[in-house]
Design an enzyme around this catalytic site. Structure first.
Site, short mmCIF file in Angstrom:
data_model
loop_
_atom_site.label_atom_id
_atom_site.label_comp_id
_atom_site.label_asym_id
_atom_site.label_seq_id
_atom_site.Cartn_x
_atom_site.Cartn_y
_atom_site.Cartn_z
N GLY A 6 87.80 12.30 24.98
CA GLY A 6 88.10 10.85 24.61
C GLY A 6 87.05 10.15 25.37
N THR A 25 75.19 22.08 21.17
CA THR A 25 75.80 23.22 20.39
C THR A 25 77.39 23.01 20.45
OG1 THR A 25 73.85 24.68 20.88
CG2 THR A 25 76.13 25.69 20.43
N CYS A 39 93.24 7.97 36.79
CA CYS A 39 92.16 7.74 36.78
C CYS A 39 91.63 7.14 38.17
CB CYS A 39 91.74 6.86 35.36
SG CYS A 39 92.10 7.61 33.93
C1 LIG Z 1 92.43 10.49 28.86
C2 LIG Z 1 92.31 9.36 28.27
C3 LIG Z 1 90.89 8.92 28.00
C4 LIG Z 1 89.85 10.14 28.27
O1 LIG Z 1 89.88 10.99 27.61
P1 LIG Z 1 89.17 12.53 28.11
O2 LIG Z 1 89.16 13.49 27.18
O3 LIG Z 1 89.84 12.97 29.36
O4 LIG Z 1 87.77 12.13 28.33
C5 LIG Z 1 90.61 7.93 27.27
N1 LIG Z 1 91.23 7.14 26.95
C6 LIG Z 1 92.62 7.22 27.11
C7 LIG Z 1 93.67 6.05 26.81
C8 LIG Z 1 93.20 8.26 27.73
O5 LIG Z 1 94.49 8.24 28.17
#
Ligand SMILES: *Cc1c(COP(=O)(O)O)cnc(C)c1O
Length: 387
Positions: free
Chosen positions: A71, A237, A325
């Site tokens: 994400g 990759t 976070c």
């Molecule tokens: C967890 C999260 C992310 C980050 O995703 P990752 O795959 O952990 O890098 C981004 N946005 C939201 C809303 C999230 O809950």
């Protein structure tokens, strides 16, 4: 009692079917998808099959799906990649004050380069007012990025209304849907988004994989430079096993989202009602109704969320303070502050996020065990005695 996991917004356990989908590529299917011999072709096939599944889950076309390392990278790519591709066109970005750090930090970075960023406020429930967005758009706006639902307080943003405004203004719209995939109907055309972020480990898939959906003809420049994989949008990759698992997780999310949300919603309501009724000086953070079906975020005045979490851990319950976070810093959550919650109240926040494995018995266990924890912590709190 077994461990009770109620931190599904931070990460989720791997679904058994996802693990099965991954194993072949961690064993014999190790080829590099860029290689032209059989091992490479098999790996490439797995990636394209996953791309098809992800596209179908989102109502998109497979050519519009770009795999990333999760994400965070997809959010970075959406914001930075749009800015890079439109640099000659404009220098203004609009986002909200409650976005995930992956979006906010990308915006801060661009501000240092001279871009202008408008951070839309939210109301006390955590909702963006589409009218504010309408007023904020200018001739130099090149991107709007508003999350589908917030990871801390669960507020579900009016993306369909927001997308109509963006369409009319001809500005691309990005939405971080990491928390809504598998809980709500996430269809890129129904939502009207041009870019959308999803992540594997929030939907019973593996960590370190996700995707950015990019609507055809949307201008985007790659950020990761190298071998030119993913049509030059994302070099490196491919994480073949991760992508295969992510494809399976997205397929399951699309098939099961309704069932999953119907499972957690009554558990959520029982928790919210039980905690608000059972413990004094307790408030719900975020909108009561426009809320993710699995999200409970309450604040207990006079005490610290960290202390509550440690006690719960001891009792076998995994939960989070305001946001996973921010668990490494003791700064107040930017989301709770944006909702207008006083700093001192933000510190007593506890987030419980439910998943497909939680049960009513587990909810009862939490409702039985949490009140004495709060009471005992308050008994030690000078703030409480002063009230
Ligand atoms: C967890 C999260 C992310 C980050 O995703 P990752 O795959 O952990 O890098 C981004 N946005 C939201 C809303 C999230 O809950």
């Amino acid at each position: 009692m077994h461990r009770i996991y109620m931190d599904n917004a931070a990460t989720t356990p791997i679904h058994p079917e996802v693990l099965e989908a991954m194993l072949p590529y961690l064993r014999e299917g190790f080829g590099n998808p860029s290689s032209i011999y059989e091992e490479g072709r098999e790996a490439k096939k797995a990636i394209e099959a996953a791309r098809e599944k992800v596209a179908q889950a989102l109502g998109a076309e497979s050519t519009e799906i770009f795999f990333t390392s999760g994400g965070t990278e997809a959010d970075n790519l959406a914001v930075l990649g749009t800015a890079r591709a439109n640099a000659g066109k404009g220098d203004h970005i609009i986002t909200s004050a409650i976005e995930h750090h992956a979006v906010l930090e990308s915006c801060h970075y661009l501000e240092k380069e001279g871009f202008k960023v408008t951070y839309l406020p939210v109301d006390s429930g955590g909702l963006v007012d589409p009218g504010d967005l309408h007023k904020a758009i200018t001739g130099s706006t090149i991107l709007v990025s508003i999350m589908h639902a917030n990871n801390e307080v669960g507020s579900i943003e009016p993306i369909e209304e927001i997308s109509l405004i963006c369409r009319e203004a001809g500005v691309p719209l990005h939405s971080d849907a990491v928390q809504t995939v598998g809980q709500l109907d996430v269809d890129v055309n129904q939502l009207g988004v041009d870019l959308l972020t999803a992540s594997g480990h929030k939907i019973y898939g593996p960590k370190g994989v996700g995707c950015l959906y990019v609507r055809k003809k949307t201008r985007l420049k790659g950020v990761m430079l190298g071998g030119g994989q993913e049509k030059r949008i994302r070099s490196g990759t491919e994480n073949v096993a991760g992508i295969a698992g992510f494809g399976k997780a997205m397929e399951l999310a699309a098939a099961e989202w309704r069932e999953r949300s119907e499972h957690v919603r009554p558990l959520r309501d029982r928790l919210i009602e039980g905690l608000l009724e059972g413990i004094s000086y307790t408030e719900l953070s975020g909108d009561r109704y426009r809320r993710l079906p699995n999200n409970v975020n309450v604040r207990f005045n006079f005490i610290e969320g960290e202390a509550i979490c440690l006690r719960l851990d001891f009792l076998g319950i995994a939960a989070s303070t305001g946001s996973a976070c921010s668990s490494e810093s003791l700064e107040a959550s930017h989301v709770l502050l944006a909702l207008g919650i006083p700093v001192e109240e933000t510190h007593g926040s506890l987030r419980l996020t439910l998943g497909r494995e939680n049960t009513a018995e587990e909810v009862d266990y939490v409702l039985e065990n949490l009140p004495p924890v709060i009471e005992s912590l308050r008994a030690m709190s000078p703030l409480y005695h002063g009230s």
